[in-house]
Scaffold this active site. Structure first.
Site, PDB file in Angstrom:
ATOM      1  N   ASP A 340       0.823  -1.293   0.019  1.00 43.39           N
ATOM      2  CA  ASP A 340      -0.053   0.133   0.004  1.00 43.39           C
ATOM      3  C   ASP A 340       0.932   1.338   0.058  1.00 43.39           C
ATOM      4  OD1 ASP A 340      -2.298  -1.493   0.394  1.00 43.39           O
ATOM      5  OD2 ASP A 340      -2.433  -1.221   2.485  1.00 43.39           O
TER       6      ASP A 340
HETATM    7  P1  ATP Z   1      -3.407   3.023   0.062  1.00 42.75           P
HETATM    8  O1  ATP Z   1      -4.218   1.943  -0.488  1.00 42.75           O
HETATM    9  O2  ATP Z   1      -2.284   3.147  -0.307  1.00 42.75           O
HETATM   10  O3  ATP Z   1      -3.394   3.301   1.594  1.00 42.75           O
HETATM   11  P2  ATP Z   1      -4.921   5.522  -0.002  1.00 42.75           P
HETATM   12  O4  ATP Z   1      -4.970   5.620   1.473  1.00 42.75           O
HETATM   13  O5  ATP Z   1      -4.692   6.584  -0.721  1.00 42.75           O
HETATM   14  O6  ATP Z   1      -4.042   4.384  -0.824  1.00 42.75           O
HETATM   15  P3  ATP Z   1      -7.945   5.036   0.217  1.00 42.75           P
HETATM   16  O7  ATP Z   1      -7.856   5.255   1.697  1.00 42.75           O
HETATM   17  O8  ATP Z   1      -8.536   4.151  -0.419  1.00 42.75           O
HETATM   18  O9  ATP Z   1      -6.462   4.627  -0.432  1.00 42.75           O
HETATM   19  O10 ATP Z   1      -8.313   6.367  -0.495  1.00 42.75           O
HETATM   20  C1  ATP Z   1      -8.497   6.560  -1.851  1.00 42.75           C
HETATM   21  C2  ATP Z   1      -9.089   7.963  -2.152  1.00 42.75           C
HETATM   22  O11 ATP Z   1     -10.251   8.142  -1.237  1.00 42.75           O
HETATM   23  C3  ATP Z   1      -8.067   9.100  -1.604  1.00 42.75           C
HETATM   24  O12 ATP Z   1      -7.258   9.511  -2.893  1.00 42.75           O
HETATM   25  C4  ATP Z   1      -8.744  10.413  -1.194  1.00 42.75           C
HETATM   26  O13 ATP Z   1      -9.340  11.011  -2.565  1.00 42.75           O
HETATM   27  C5  ATP Z   1     -10.285   9.626  -0.839  1.00 42.75           C
HETATM   28  N1  ATP Z   1     -10.305   9.489   0.575  1.00 42.75           N
HETATM   29  C6  ATP Z   1      -9.108   9.114   1.580  1.00 42.75           C
HETATM   30  N2  ATP Z   1      -9.500   9.569   2.787  1.00 42.75           N
HETATM   31  C7  ATP Z   1     -10.929   9.898   2.892  1.00 42.75           C
HETATM   32  C8  ATP Z   1     -11.777  10.433   3.743  1.00 42.75           C
HETATM   33  N3  ATP Z   1     -11.418  10.172   5.267  1.00 42.75           N
HETATM   34  N4  ATP Z   1     -12.704  10.971   3.508  1.00 42.75           N
HETATM   35  C9  ATP Z   1     -12.937  11.168   2.145  1.00 42.75           C
HETATM   36  N5  ATP Z   1     -12.267  10.792   1.074  1.00 42.75           N
HETATM   37  C10 ATP Z   1     -11.147  10.107   1.502  1.00 42.75           C
END
Ligand code: ATP
Length: 912
Positions: A340
């Site tokens: 990740d």
């Molecule tokens: P990884 O899989 O590497 O941990 P990540 O943390 O970027 O990746 P997700 O947490 O699935 O992946 O987030 C995907 C997308 O969702 C982010 O790029 C952001 O735009 C949105 N996002 C992340 N956190 C939030 C939140 N708390 N509220 C709303 N949208 C969010």
């Protein structure tokens, strides 16, 4: 009817039909309120109800464990031999045999204890946590500290920590297979059901040990520990398994075959010695028993287990907690690590750096979580209040938020999701405090963020009583919901191209993106549902958040590349952000980035090719992770995959090494994983791979030490019998050598640290046989060297006119000294030990040698020992010759390594 009682004489909670009681009745029965128990109440209750823990299955008692050590073919043989020698009146041999048996039993017992202790420590590190509300505030505690009456918050991925009566639920789905055997999740509510409803139909309850697969809930603890439904059927949930791995089983089998072969050879030696060489049966019997006792590797399985347990302990100290022991071996052959991004490769310390509104781009100053910093346009400081879209965006970021920003002793800390924490900090910089917001903009309902749908929504009522819905999430997702945008002159139709361009440009700089939007409306059915976020929103802004790569991850990625391991980044983030961060980490440079949507369109054959070629996968969901693992495995790769959410569990299970995040990971992910990273850090995976390789090396090193030392000793006697020579060792002496050296010297190799350059080797091919041609060669060569040294010295002394007893004393010492020297050789399989680090690098090796030396000196010079073993004192010159025999083995082994290194280098150069 509920019995009213004081806290003091309250009925034991387990006697209630909680599922048939209303919330008020439950609260009354448990004397608890919604703002949680006070610390004093918790203290009282923990005394009354005990910790929230299931009693572990009873362990075997110490005495039984000690007795079990005797259950070993070799020890039976030795005990039988002791009885026979006693009948024959060979008291010395009987005594030595019995002492040897006791020493073997004690060493086995201590080793087993050590290995178990190592695992216990690791089990403790994996203890589950629970989120409770006590004294009116949320906090995370060990699940064992829960008491009846506690208020617990559940989120998807949690194992329910105690039996709960649900008070409020938000689309809660719980998988209750642990209790009911039903693997389809059941939908929960807060309703009461009839008292005789079966377990599976008690919708208002969440039972300890079941798994939250979706949604959120708040519940009150009604039963803990042994009084929970799980406690009643007394079933422990999956923990760390027993100390065995495929390799250990393979070695165990090998040990047994070897033992049989040795017994066969001993029988042949007996027949040969008595019929052909005219030794008396009593003498030959003693000899073959002694030989078998020294050649059979009785310590092998125990030392292997200790080596593995020590490796597991070392990994735990470096934050890699192994849940499933075979993973230690598999780690050494990992060829691809899929990681990740957020928090693993990056620091997860998020700061809003830029806010893009229609018509203006604002830069946000300040560092860390301190809510101090200026807003500026092109370097000119501005007042956010003068920009409607900006201030509305900041407000929505603060309101549509589940995190908390707190100051403690001058330090600002974020509790909850760091992405949301960053929005709170930005809010603080513009003067929007979370608490002021709470009162004026009261939150009525919410849809929490889940990686699957990539947005969060909240429903609020403003000071005038008007309803608002705020959404924030991935830009593509939010843009789909919007039909208009807000700028300083008011609401305008949405300019999709403008926002897409802005999003791509900002993401290309490595910033994480969120879009913020709102709509002045109330949920259609009163409760906020997915149908309420389908359209009609007004876009406020895009927020660019910086989350820099971890320094140590950059280093670890490069280490993995050196070690022949491909590193792939699989993230839920925007493709451009992923590409930019990947570039900073040297992942996927110059290669294309593909997205989850593209993966979804590929068939398995195409994906198999792409999975190897591409290193950065963006906007990927858990099901894409699963397909990627399968595609890589189909390609013959050995895959380590990280994950944290409940939906990551299938990919973690499928991967050769599933790696869960210890801090931000859910219980579901941790339980599906083979390894848990206590610090969520990618560098820890690289460390674990290094340790995994080291453990495998140490197992090899021990076998490479033990087989030729046992073999050499046996060869000394067998060759003497074959060539009709005077026996260089008496049975008692053979047993003495075995007692002094076996299981003591070799154990030091279990502590061997990873060799330099261990991460410059290619991964070990999976399924590679431990006992290769090289192994057989090394064992034979060293056996012959040892035999030459000891037997040669013995014969030379005899021919020089030395007494048989003195020559035997020298032979015994020659064997032991040769083993000591060879122990130093064995520290490195191929690298030279002829340097300071090589000789002194492992203090356990030096300690083991230092422990054996006085024993040998006593054996040689102490009158008691001379009485027992017929040994004689040696002159310094004779000791010098003994040393010479040891040096022969040492130099021979180093020379062999040198030649192998040279030939390997030569063949490498030729092939290059
Ligand atoms: P990884 O899989 O590497 O941990 P990540 O943390 O970027 O990746 P997700 O947490 O699935 O992946 O987030 C995907 C997308 O969702 C982010 O790029 C952001 O735009 C949105 N996002 C992340 N956190 C939030 C939140 N708390 N509220 C709303 N949208 C969010």
């Amino acid at each position: 009817m509920i019995k009213r009682s004081t806290d003091h004489n309250m009925d034991p909670p387990q006697s209630m039909n909680w599922h048939s009681l209303t919330h008020a009745e439950v609260r009354q029965a448990l004397h608890a309120e919604m703002d949680g128990l006070t610390d004093a109440e918790v203290k009282q209750r923990i005394v009354r109800y005990g910790p929230n823990r299931l009693t572990p299955p009873k362990r075997r008692g110490t005495l039984l464990r000690l007795l079990m050590q005797f259950h070993n073919i070799l020890l039976y043989v030795m005990l039988g031999a002791a009885v026979i020698t006693a009948f024959l009146g060979h008291w010395v041999d009987t005594g030595v045999l019995l002492v040897a048996v006791v020493i073997n039993v004690v060493i086995g017992f201590i080793q087993e204890g050590k290995a178990e202790a190592a695992l216990d420590a690791i089990r403790a590190m994996l203890s589950p946590h629970a989120t409770v509300i006590r004294n009116g505030s949320r906090r995370e505690i060990e699940a064992a500290e829960l008491v009846p009456g506690d208020i617990v918050a559940l989120a998807s991925g949690d194992r329910v920590p105690a039996d709960l009566r649900l008070i409020s639920v938000k689309e809660l789905r719980v998988e209750e297979a642990a209790l009911t055997g039903e693997s389809l999740p059941s939908e929960k509510s807060t309703e009461t059901v009839s008292a005789d409803a079966p377990l599976g139909d008690r919708y208002g309850m969440a039972y300890s040990g079941t798994l939250v697969v979706y949604g959120q809930a708040i519940g009150m603890v009604v039963a803990t520990g042994g009084t929970t439904e799980l406690g009643k059927i007394n079933q422990m949930l999956t923990g760390i398994q027993s100390l065995s791995t495929p390799l250990l089983r393979q070695i165990d089998r090998f040990g047994r075959v070897l033992a049989l072969a040795i017994i066969g050879m001993s029988a042949a030696t007996f027949v040969l010695g008595t019929l052909w060489r005219d030794h008396t049966p009593a003498e030959m019997f003693m000899m073959v028993v002694a030989l078998a006792a020294s050649a059979i590797p009785e310590g092998l399985p125990a030392i292997m287990t200790v080596t593995l347990a020590l490796g597991v302990q070392r990994m735990a100290r470096r934050n890699a907690i192994i849940r499933h022991l075979p993973a230690v071996e598999t780690l050494g052959s990992v060829t691809v690590i899929c990681s990740d991004k957020t928090g693993t490769l990056t620091r997860n310390e998020m700061t809003v750096q830029r806010i893009l509104c229609a018509g203006h781009v604002f830069d946000v100053g300040g560092t860390g979580y301190v809510p101090l910093g200026d807003f500026s346009i092109d370097g000119r400081i501005i007042d956010p209040d003068h920009y409607t879209a900006l201030s509305m965006a900041i407000r929505s970021g603060v309101l549509c938020n589940d995190a908390r920003l707190r100051e403690e002793d001058g330090m600002w800390r974020v509790e909850g999701d760091p992405t949301e924490g960053a929005l709170l900090v930005a809010g603080g910089k513009a003067g929007f405090s979370q608490h002021a917001g709470d009162t004026a903009w009261h939150r009525i309902d919410s849809i929490p963020f889940e990686s699957q749908h990539r947005f969060m929504a909240t429903h609020h009522r403003d000071g005038d009583g008007e309803s608002w819905i705020f959404v924030k999430g991935a830009p593509e997702r939010i843009l789909d919901m919007c039909s208009s945008q807000l700028n300083h002159t008011g609401e305008h139709p949405l300019d999709v191209d403008y926002w897409r361009r802005m999003a791509t440009d900002t993401a290309a700089q490595g910033l994480r993106l969120l879009a913020l939007a709102c709509k002045r409306a109330a949920p259609v059915d009163g409760q906020l549902a997915f149908s309420d976020v389908e359209g009609g929103y007004m876009l406020l802004a895009l927020v660019g958040i910086i989350d820099p790569p971890r320094e140590e991850a950059i280093h670890a990625v490069s280490e993995c590349h050196h070690a022949g391991i491909r590193v792939k980044m699989i993230t839920g983030d925007h493709a451009e952000t992923a590409r930019a961060i990947g570039a900073q980490l040297a992942i996927g440079v110059g290669k294309p980035t593909i997205t989850g949507a593209e993966i979804a369109m590929m068939d398995d054959a195409v994906l198999r090719r792409v999975a190897m070629e591409v290193d950065v996968f963006a906007r990927a969901s858990p099901e894409h992770k699963l397909r990627l693992v399968q595609a890589l495995q189909d390609d013959g790769q050995v895959v380590a995959m990280t994950g944290d959410g409940v939906n990551d569990a299938p990919a973690l299970k499928c991967a050769d090494v599933g790696v869960a995040m210890g801090m931000k990971g859910t219980e579901a992910a941790k339980e599906a994983a083979d390894m848990v990273l206590a610090d969520d850090n990618f560098a820890t995976i690289a460390t674990a791979v290094r340790e995994g390789r080291a453990v495998y090396d140490n197992l090899k090193k021990f076998i490479l030490f033990m087989l030729p030392t046992n073999g050499g000793e046996a060869m000394v006697v067998i060759v003497a019998i074959l060539f009709e020579l005077t026996l260089p060792l008496t049975p008692a002496q053979v047993l003495w050598i075995n007692m002094v050296t076996s299981s003591t010297l070799g154990l030091a190799l279990a502590f061997e640290p990873a060799e330099h350059g261990i991460m410059s080797r290619r991964p070990r091919p999976p399924g590679e046989a431990l006992l290769s041609g090289f192994f057989v060669w090394r064992v034979l060569m060293v056996s012959v060297l040892m035999m030459t040294g000891a037997l040669g010295l013995f014969l030379w002394e005899l021919s020089d006119g030395t007494s048989v007893n003195t020559a035997r004393t020298m032979a015994v010492n020659a064997v032991v000294v040769a083993e000591m020297f060879y122990l130093v050789n064995s520290r490195y399989i191929l690298a030279p030990v002829t340097n300071w680090e090589g000789v002194t690098g492992n203090r356990y090796v030096l300690l083991a040698i230092a422990a054996c030396l006085p024993l040998q000196i006593a054996y040689t010079h102490a009158p008691v020992m001379q009485g027992i073993f017929d040994s004689t004192s040696l002159s310094p010159l004779e000791w010098g010759r003994v040393l010479g025999a040891g040096l022969l083995v040492f130099c021979g082994a180093e020379l062999e390594k040198f030649v192998i290194r040279r030939t390997r280098l030569a063949s490498h150069l030729v092939s290059a």
